[in-house]
Design a protein around this motif. Structure first.
Motif, mmCIF file in Angstrom:
data_model
loop_
_atom_site.group_PDB
_atom_site.id
_atom_site.type_symbol
_atom_site.label_atom_id
_atom_site.label_comp_id
_atom_site.label_asym_id
_atom_site.label_seq_id
_atom_site.Cartn_x
_atom_site.Cartn_y
_atom_site.Cartn_z
ATOM 1 N N VAL A 92 -6.184 1.917 7.000
ATOM 2 C CA VAL A 92 -5.419 0.933 6.232
ATOM 3 C C VAL A 92 -4.847 -0.135 7.164
ATOM 4 O O VAL A 92 -4.910 -1.328 6.884
ATOM 5 C CB VAL A 92 -4.314 1.639 5.412
ATOM 6 N N ARG B 167 -10.418 -1.653 0.239
ATOM 7 C CA ARG B 167 -10.163 -2.273 1.538
ATOM 8 C C ARG B 167 -11.450 -2.838 2.103
ATOM 9 O O ARG B 167 -12.543 -2.386 1.760
ATOM 10 C CB ARG B 167 -9.527 -1.297 2.522
ATOM 11 N N CYS C 207 -6.413 -4.943 2.849
ATOM 12 C CA CYS C 207 -6.257 -3.999 1.743
ATOM 13 C C CYS C 207 -5.829 -4.676 0.451
ATOM 14 O O CYS C 207 -5.101 -5.672 0.476
ATOM 15 C CB CYS C 207 -5.231 -2.928 2.112
ATOM 16 N N SER D 19 -4.247 -3.535 -3.350
ATOM 17 C CA SER D 19 -3.629 -2.480 -4.143
ATOM 18 C C SER D 19 -3.477 -2.945 -5.574
ATOM 19 O O SER D 19 -3.069 -4.081 -5.827
ATOM 20 C CB SER D 19 -2.244 -2.136 -3.585
ATOM 21 N N SER E 282 -7.442 -2.800 8.226
ATOM 22 C CA SER E 282 -8.265 -3.374 7.158
ATOM 23 C C SER E 282 -7.479 -4.388 6.339
ATOM 24 O O SER E 282 -6.252 -4.399 6.360
ATOM 25 C CB SER E 282 -8.751 -2.259 6.211
ATOM 26 N N VAL F 291 0.855 -1.186 0.000
ATOM 27 C CA VAL F 291 0.000 0.000 0.000
ATOM 28 C C VAL F 291 0.894 1.239 0.000
ATOM 29 O O VAL F 291 1.701 1.433 0.899
ATOM 30 C CB VAL F 291 -0.940 0.024 1.219
#
Length: 149
Positions: free
Chosen positions: A44, A63, A49, A51, A47, A16
């Motif tokens: 972030v 997310r 996430c 990308s 969570s 991220v």
């Protein structure tokens, strides 16, 4: 080579690029304009996430916040303007829905102003029992905080 061949979707938290995510969310995302960087970093960090990367640059993000057992909330899905129309948002949502920590969730929710058809393709519908849902909604919370109110 199709446009999707060059896209890499990662669920590695180290992938991220917080600068990209914060910049988009704070300046372009209608749902959280003005969101402070530390709030994005916390969101972030708490969570699952996803990308999207093209040519060494993060170009998209999504997310899922929740308990990773029964409930999730799909949030902050975006693709940078220059990379839209290539199926990247579909790839992000597909990765999120296929992830081992989300496939067994009883409920995944989201809110959208204009991407209903994207999410419908993954089984999202209007709530079956909207009368049972409630929310505490503060759409201008970040702008109020910046203004000192």
């Amino acid at each position: 080579m199709s446009p999707m061949d060059a896209v890499r979707i990662s669920d590695d938290p180290a992938d991220v690029d917080l600068d990209v995510v914060h910049d988009f969310l704070s300046t372009q995302a209608y749902w959280c304009l003005g969101i402070p960087r530390d709030v994005v970093a916390r969101a972030v960090g708490h969570s699952l996430c996803f990308s999207a990367w093209v040519d060494g640059r993060q170009v998209g993000f999504a997310r899922i916040a929740g308990d990773r057992a029964t409930f999730g909330y799909l949030a902050d899905v975006f693709v940078l303007q220059a990379y839209r129309g290539r199926g990247i948002s579909k790839a992000l949502v597909a990765a999120a829905m296929a992830h081992p920590e989300t496939t067994g969730l009883r409920r995944i929710m989201l809110a959208t102003r204009d991407a209903h058809s994207l999410y419908a393709g993954f089984g999202f519908t209007a709530p079956a029992r909207p009368e049972s849902l409630m929310e505490r909604y503060q759409p201008d919370i970040y702008r109020r905080a910046q203004a000192g109110g």
